[in-house]
Scaffold this motif. Structure first.
Motif, mmCIF file in Angstrom:
data_model
loop_
_atom_site.group_PDB
_atom_site.id
_atom_site.type_symbol
_atom_site.label_atom_id
_atom_site.label_comp_id
_atom_site.label_asym_id
_atom_site.label_seq_id
_atom_site.Cartn_x
_atom_site.Cartn_y
_atom_site.Cartn_z
ATOM 1 N N PHE A 92 -0.049 -1.386 7.588
ATOM 2 C CA PHE A 92 0.966 -2.450 7.634
ATOM 3 C C PHE A 92 1.824 -2.316 6.310
ATOM 4 N N PRO A 93 3.033 -2.296 6.597
ATOM 5 C CA PRO A 93 3.850 -2.116 5.252
ATOM 6 C C PRO A 93 3.797 -3.009 4.140
ATOM 7 N N ARG A 94 3.526 -4.166 4.541
ATOM 8 C CA ARG A 94 3.394 -5.212 3.324
ATOM 9 C C ARG A 94 2.228 -4.869 2.437
ATOM 10 N N SER A 95 1.018 -4.196 3.033
ATOM 11 C CA SER A 95 0.107 -4.037 2.103
ATOM 12 C C SER A 95 0.292 -2.685 1.296
ATOM 13 N N CYS A 96 1.108 -1.721 1.971
ATOM 14 C CA CYS A 96 1.562 -0.546 1.231
ATOM 15 C C CYS A 96 2.686 -0.984 0.109
ATOM 16 N N PHE A 97 3.502 -1.866 0.286
ATOM 17 C CA PHE A 97 4.389 -2.267 -0.944
ATOM 18 C C PHE A 97 3.582 -2.996 -2.080
ATOM 19 N N LEU A 144 1.402 -2.689 -7.418
ATOM 20 C CA LEU A 144 0.207 -2.790 -8.327
ATOM 21 C C LEU A 144 -0.007 -1.410 -9.152
ATOM 22 N N ILE A 145 0.465 -0.283 -8.437
ATOM 23 C CA ILE A 145 0.209 0.949 -9.277
ATOM 24 C C ILE A 145 1.209 1.139 -10.178
#
Length: 78
Positions: free
Chosen positions: A54-59, A64-65
């Motif tokens: 899911f793109p949102r979780s990747c962003f 956070l990183i």
């Protein structure tokens, strides 16, 4: 579907059908013992591409990183 993905799918299917339910660090999970998937690296790097991301979780993770890197730089300089 690549040969590696087919082997991965077979192991996961076997785990769902015959795996033993145990409580682990990720909650209640199924496990099987001694399952192996062998990949010939001459055929390319084995990657499972059938998993939905899911793109949102990747962003969120990238954000956070980035924040953590900035905070670590600040801590190292002080």
């Amino acid at each position: 579907m690549s040969n590696f993905e087919q082997m991965y799918s077979t192991v996961m299917s076997n785990c769902m059908k015959t795996g033993i339910k145990v409580n682990g660090r990720n909650g209640r999970v199924r496990q099987i013992t001694a399952a192996q998937i062998r990949a010939n690296l001459n055929d390319g790097f084995p990657v499972v591409t059938g998993k939905q991301i899911f793109p949102r979780s990747c962003f969120v993770e990238i954000g956070l990183i980035t924040i953590l890197k900035i905070n670590l730089k600040t801590i190292k300089t002080n």
